[in-house]
Design a protein around this motif. Structure first.
Motif, PDB file in Angstrom:
ATOM      1  N   ARG A   1       6.503  13.229  -7.770  1.00 23.87           N
ATOM      2  CA  ARG A   1       5.454  12.306  -8.173  1.00 23.87           C
ATOM      3  C   ARG A   1       6.170  11.038  -8.603  1.00 23.87           C
ATOM      4  O   ARG A   1       7.105  11.085  -9.410  1.00 23.87           O
TER       5      ARG A   1
ATOM      6  N   PHE B   1       2.022   8.270  -7.222  1.00 22.69           N
ATOM      7  CA  PHE B   1       1.873   8.710  -5.842  1.00 22.69           C
ATOM      8  C   PHE B   1       2.781   9.919  -5.602  1.00 22.69           C
ATOM      9  O   PHE B   1       3.658  10.228  -6.416  1.00 22.69           O
TER      10      PHE B   1
ATOM     11  N   TYR C   1       0.834  -1.204   0.000  1.00 26.27           N
ATOM     12  CA  TYR C   1       0.000   0.000   0.000  1.00 26.27           C
ATOM     13  C   TYR C   1       0.868   1.253   0.000  1.00 26.27           C
ATOM     14  O   TYR C   1       2.008   1.249   0.483  1.00 26.27           O
TER      15      TYR C   1
ATOM     16  N   SER D   1       1.578   1.133 -12.245  1.00 27.85           N
ATOM     17  CA  SER D   1       1.185   2.257 -13.097  1.00 27.85           C
ATOM     18  C   SER D   1       0.636   3.439 -12.297  1.00 27.85           C
ATOM     19  O   SER D   1       0.524   4.543 -12.825  1.00 27.85           O
ATOM     20  N   LYS D   2       0.300   3.218 -11.005  1.00 25.77           N
ATOM     21  CA  LYS D   2      -0.262   4.295 -10.191  1.00 25.77           C
ATOM     22  C   LYS D   2       0.802   5.325  -9.838  1.00 25.77           C
ATOM     23  O   LYS D   2       1.954   4.993  -9.570  1.00 25.77           O
TER      24      LYS D   2
ATOM     25  N   VAL E   1       6.234   6.609  -9.480  1.00 24.92           N
ATOM     26  CA  VAL E   1       5.639   5.322  -9.818  1.00 24.92           C
ATOM     27  C   VAL E   1       6.585   4.259  -9.284  1.00 24.92           C
ATOM     28  O   VAL E   1       7.793   4.296  -9.567  1.00 24.92           O
TER      29      VAL E   1
ATOM     30  N   ILE F   1      -0.845  -0.619  -4.267  1.00 26.53           N
ATOM     31  CA  ILE F   1       0.139  -0.231  -5.278  1.00 26.53           C
ATOM     32  C   ILE F   1       0.036  -1.140  -6.489  1.00 26.53           C
ATOM     33  O   ILE F   1      -0.070  -2.356  -6.365  1.00 26.53           O
ATOM     34  N   ASP F   2       0.049  -0.532  -7.658  1.00 26.63           N
ATOM     35  CA  ASP F   2       0.397  -1.275  -8.867  1.00 26.63           C
ATOM     36  C   ASP F   2       1.439  -0.452  -9.608  1.00 26.63           C
ATOM     37  O   ASP F   2       1.725   0.691  -9.237  1.00 26.63           O
TER      38      ASP F   2
ATOM     39  N   GLU G   1      -3.682   3.226  -0.514  1.00 24.30           N
ATOM     40  CA  GLU G   1      -4.060   2.703  -1.820  1.00 24.30           C
ATOM     41  C   GLU G   1      -3.184   1.508  -2.167  1.00 24.30           C
ATOM     42  O   GLU G   1      -1.975   1.519  -1.901  1.00 24.30           O
TER      43      GLU G   1
ATOM     44  N   ASP H   1       4.242  12.165 -17.169  1.00 22.94           N
ATOM     45  CA  ASP H   1       4.352  11.112 -16.160  1.00 22.94           C
ATOM     46  C   ASP H   1       5.766  11.045 -15.619  1.00 22.94           C
ATOM     47  O   ASP H   1       6.714  11.515 -16.265  1.00 22.94           O
TER      48      ASP H   1
END
Length: 258
Positions: free
Chosen positions: A58, A52, A40, A49-50, A60, A46-47, A44, A175
């Motif tokens: 920022r 945070f 987490y 592609s998310k 990934v 975690i995968d 949330e 991204d």
């Protein structure tokens, strides 16, 4: 998704551990004590592609891996339970890894059929005497991961974190696109933790230990825009201190679910 996950201790198939590096034709996923990790970040799941927020970044997360280098169970009489036919004061433990990228379940031990009351003891981290070249392990073994290997004679990373980042407010990329990697060596990460419990072991079922790992707490105080690489280099006092700060954050971030 709610973070509460039942801590299930249910029973497992009677399948044996080995007393050495596993032969080529064997598998190392037959042990019935299983650490199931749920990763987490800020509540949330975690995968890879998310996105945070960490510090001014920022991020990934592409991988979080932790290696386990030991396990034993002490019963209600404080006797140590080890695999059949092995010495009660010591045995070869075949390392295993829980990984966001490579598999979140880590099979680490075999318990025979029976009723158990006592304490699980797990070691986070590897034995620093394991210095074999990763190519010498059987094909498919978790220790063959290049991310864990520090170089011939240099041991392994017991904790490995890898991802991409971008500075908040940076408009040059939509991204995260810059790499960051944090490592903690087997010489630095050596934590034993324990959990008292009672349960039954019956055939064809695993002994599942379900764990929520809050990676935001693990990475507390870090920011890839400032520190994007931790080598765990004993010759670099600042780098080593950063690796040790990760170790200090492990237990507060690591929760067995009841």
């Amino acid at each position: 998704m709610k973070q509460t996950i039942l801590f299930l201790l249910i029973t497992g198939a009677s399948l044996s551990c080995t007393d050495g590096i596993l032969p080529q034709q064997s598998t190392f996923d037959t042990r019935n004590v299983v650490l199931n990790h749920f990763f987490y970040f800020n509540d949330e799941v975690i995968d890879t592609s998310k996105i945070f927020t960490l510090g001014n970044s920022r991020i990934v997360l592409k991988d979080v891996s932790i290696a386990f280098g030991g396990y034993y169970f002490t019963d209600h009489l404080t006797d140590t339970v080890t695999p059949s036919g092995m010495d009660t004061t010591g045995y070869y433990f075949d390392p295993n890894v829980a990984s966001l990228k490579g598999g979140t379940a880590s099979r680490i031990f075999k318990l025979e059929k029976g009723v158990y009351q006592g304490v699980h003891h797990f070691k986070m981290g590897l034995d620093s005497s394991i210095t074999s070249d990763y190519s010498e392990w059987p094909e498919g073994h978790p220790m063959t991961s290049p991310a864990l290997y520090r170089g011939k004679g240099e041991g392994y990373n017991s904790l490995y974190i890898n991802g991409l980042y971008k500075e908040i407010g940076d408009t040059t990329s939509a991204d995260p696109n810059l790499p960051f990697t944090y490592r903690v060596s087997d010489e630095v990460l050596d934590i034993w933790w324990s959990k008292p419990t009672s349960f039954n072991v019956v055939p064809s079922m695993d002994v599942n230990v379900n764990i929520v790992w809050n990676i935001d707490r693990l990475l507390q105080g870090l920011d890839p825009t400032i520190i994007d690489n931790i080598e765990c280099d004993s010759g670099d006092p600042i780098d080593l201190l950063l690796a040790q700060s990760l170790v200090a954050n492990i237990l507060p971030s690591y929760q067995i679910q009841l």
